[in-house]
Motif scaffolding. Sequence first.
Motif, PDB file in Angstrom:
ATOM      1  N   MET A  89       0.892  -1.301   0.037  1.00  0.00           N
ATOM      2  CA  MET A  89       0.027   0.054   0.022  1.00  0.00           C
ATOM      3  C   MET A  89       0.930   1.194   0.156  1.00  0.00           C
ATOM      4  N   SER A  90       0.358   2.118  -0.839  1.00  0.00           N
ATOM      5  CA  SER A  90       1.082   3.516  -0.708  1.00  0.00           C
ATOM      6  C   SER A  90       1.075   4.282   0.596  1.00  0.00           C
ATOM      7  N   SER A  91       2.089   4.649   1.161  1.00  0.00           N
ATOM      8  CA  SER A  91       2.221   5.360   2.459  1.00  0.00           C
ATOM      9  C   SER A  91       1.812   6.878   2.236  1.00  0.00           C
ATOM     10  N   GLN A  92       2.211   7.531   0.928  1.00  0.00           N
ATOM     11  CA  GLN A  92       1.621   8.810   0.760  1.00  0.00           C
ATOM     12  C   GLN A  92       0.224   9.163   0.470  1.00  0.00           C
ATOM     13  N   LYS A  93      -0.151  10.041   1.160  1.00  0.00           N
ATOM     14  CA  LYS A  93      -1.606  10.574   1.058  1.00  0.00           C
ATOM     15  C   LYS A  93      -1.864  10.869  -0.064  1.00  0.00           C
ATOM     16  N   PRO A  94      -3.196  10.722  -0.698  1.00  0.00           N
ATOM     17  CA  PRO A  94      -3.572  11.170  -1.721  1.00  0.00           C
ATOM     18  C   PRO A  94      -3.671  12.860  -1.877  1.00  0.00           C
ATOM     19  N   PHE A  95      -3.468  13.296  -2.957  1.00  0.00           N
ATOM     20  CA  PHE A  95      -3.729  14.866  -3.243  1.00  0.00           C
ATOM     21  C   PHE A  95      -5.210  15.203  -3.717  1.00  0.00           C
ATOM     22  N   PHE A  96      -5.785  15.917  -2.916  1.00  0.00           N
ATOM     23  CA  PHE A  96      -7.031  16.240  -3.228  1.00  0.00           C
ATOM     24  C   PHE A  96      -7.106  17.616  -4.108  1.00  0.00           C
ATOM     25  N   ILE A  97      -7.679  17.521  -5.386  1.00  0.00           N
ATOM     26  CA  ILE A  97      -7.679  18.713  -6.209  1.00  0.00           C
ATOM     27  C   ILE A  97      -8.898  19.400  -6.267  1.00  0.00           C
ATOM     28  N   THR A  98      -8.676  20.643  -5.922  1.00  0.00           N
ATOM     29  CA  THR A  98     -10.136  21.532  -5.706  1.00  0.00           C
ATOM     30  C   THR A  98      -9.852  22.717  -6.553  1.00  0.00           C
ATOM     31  N   GLY A  99     -10.843  23.498  -7.022  1.00  0.00           N
ATOM     32  CA  GLY A  99     -10.661  24.745  -7.575  1.00  0.00           C
ATOM     33  C   GLY A  99     -11.299  25.976  -7.271  1.00  0.00           C
ATOM     34  N   THR A 100     -11.078  26.986  -7.732  1.00  0.00           N
ATOM     35  CA  THR A 100     -11.572  28.241  -7.153  1.00  0.00           C
ATOM     36  C   THR A 100     -13.203  28.345  -7.849  1.00  0.00           C
ATOM     37  N   ASP A 101     -13.492  27.549  -8.714  1.00  0.00           N
ATOM     38  CA  ASP A 101     -14.638  27.561  -9.333  1.00  0.00           C
ATOM     39  C   ASP A 101     -14.915  26.446 -10.237  1.00  0.00           C
ATOM     40  N   THR A 102     -16.199  26.063 -10.685  1.00  0.00           N
ATOM     41  CA  THR A 102     -16.370  25.088 -11.923  1.00  0.00           C
ATOM     42  C   THR A 102     -15.866  25.558 -13.108  1.00  0.00           C
ATOM     43  N   GLU A 103     -15.387  24.722 -14.174  1.00  0.00           N
ATOM     44  CA  GLU A 103     -14.900  25.112 -15.239  1.00  0.00           C
ATOM     45  C   GLU A 103     -13.722  25.885 -15.463  1.00  0.00           C
ATOM     46  N   ILE A 104     -12.483  25.405 -14.628  1.00  0.00           N
ATOM     47  CA  ILE A 104     -11.469  26.291 -14.257  1.00  0.00           C
ATOM     48  C   ILE A 104     -10.322  25.294 -14.652  1.00  0.00           C
ATOM     49  N   GLY A 105     -10.416  24.131 -15.070  1.00  0.00           N
ATOM     50  CA  GLY A 105      -9.428  23.261 -15.639  1.00  0.00           C
ATOM     51  C   GLY A 105      -9.092  22.607 -14.539  1.00  0.00           C
ATOM     52  N   LYS A 106      -9.752  21.960 -13.505  1.00  0.00           N
ATOM     53  CA  LYS A 106      -9.115  21.015 -12.508  1.00  0.00           C
ATOM     54  C   LYS A 106      -8.719  19.777 -13.180  1.00  0.00           C
ATOM     55  N   THR A 107      -9.471  19.380 -14.261  1.00  0.00           N
ATOM     56  CA  THR A 107      -9.135  18.072 -14.716  1.00  0.00           C
ATOM     57  C   THR A 107      -7.983  18.179 -15.463  1.00  0.00           C
ATOM     58  N   THR A 108      -7.798  19.035 -16.225  1.00  0.00           N
ATOM     59  CA  THR A 108      -6.674  19.440 -17.027  1.00  0.00           C
ATOM     60  C   THR A 108      -5.263  19.587 -16.400  1.00  0.00           C
ATOM     61  N   ILE A 109      -5.572  20.266 -15.158  1.00  0.00           N
ATOM     62  CA  ILE A 109      -4.219  20.247 -14.403  1.00  0.00           C
ATOM     63  C   ILE A 109      -3.939  18.980 -13.812  1.00  0.00           C
ATOM     64  N   ALA A 110      -5.151  18.353 -12.988  1.00  0.00           N
ATOM     65  CA  ALA A 110      -4.852  17.079 -12.536  1.00  0.00           C
ATOM     66  C   ALA A 110      -4.204  16.167 -13.427  1.00  0.00           C
ATOM     67  N   CYS A 111      -4.733  15.918 -14.885  1.00  0.00           N
ATOM     68  CA  CYS A 111      -4.007  15.089 -15.560  1.00  0.00           C
ATOM     69  C   CYS A 111      -2.507  15.454 -15.940  1.00  0.00           C
ATOM     70  N   GLY A 112      -2.191  16.859 -15.866  1.00  0.00           N
ATOM     71  CA  GLY A 112      -0.953  17.376 -16.157  1.00  0.00           C
ATOM     72  C   GLY A 112      -0.232  16.689 -14.759  1.00  0.00           C
ATOM     73  N   LEU A 113      -0.612  16.816 -13.861  1.00  0.00           N
ATOM     74  CA  LEU A 113       0.155  16.409 -12.481  1.00  0.00           C
ATOM     75  C   LEU A 113       0.468  14.940 -12.809  1.00  0.00           C
TER      76      LEU A 113
END
Length: 228
Positions: A1-25
């Motif tokens: 099992m991974s010991s590192q905590k997951p990163f929770f990706i949130t945004g300042t609003d909807t439609e601001i590219g959370k998924t785009t950035i998450a995919c980049g990460l």
Amino acid sequence: MSSQKPFFITGTDTEIGKTTIACGLLAAAKAKGLSTAAVKPVASGCEKTVEGLRNEDALALWEHCSLPLAYAEINPIAFEPAIAPHIAAQEARVNLSAVKLLPAIQVVLDKGADFNVIEGAGGWRVPLNDSEYLSDLAKNLKAPVILVVGVRLGCVSHALLTKQAIEQDGLQVIAWVANIVDPNMSRLDENLLTLHTHLALPCLGVVPYIENIKAEQIISHIDITPLL
């Protein structure tokens, strides 16, 4: 099992590219030789397919997971209407709750990827039901939060209020990413400087406005070293 905590990706609003950035990460982590996994616990605005409901954002995340995951593991709860998840759940007569979602998230985390992201929906305080919010998932997991700031007019207040809310929930905003969603924003450099000054957090990068930007293009604009 991974010991590192997951990163929770949130945004300042909807439609601001959370998924785009998450995919980049995720792409940046893979480029460093790390195994990757992602969860989009709740998604509305899904399309009917022969395999069932499919969400564009969840599919994009799935593409950048190196572990063999089923779609239902990436996106356990899917709704067809492109509306707030709690309203979609009411209409579909689905009991949407943190208790229901946390075990589904844990299934993916238990697979032990080196780099895990969980992507929220909309902004930080999105309701799941009458008494719970999507942010309760991050609180239960004690996940460090990455804030995606959609850079457009009004983003400074949105960013600072979101950071304040996350910290009041007892969580750490570990870093932020500036995602330029308005290519014609006036005084862009001045606004970016204001964000740097007032957020006072590591900035993983400034992602320029590129039509239909791909995760591989984002890698050259971000540095995930502070996360590792």
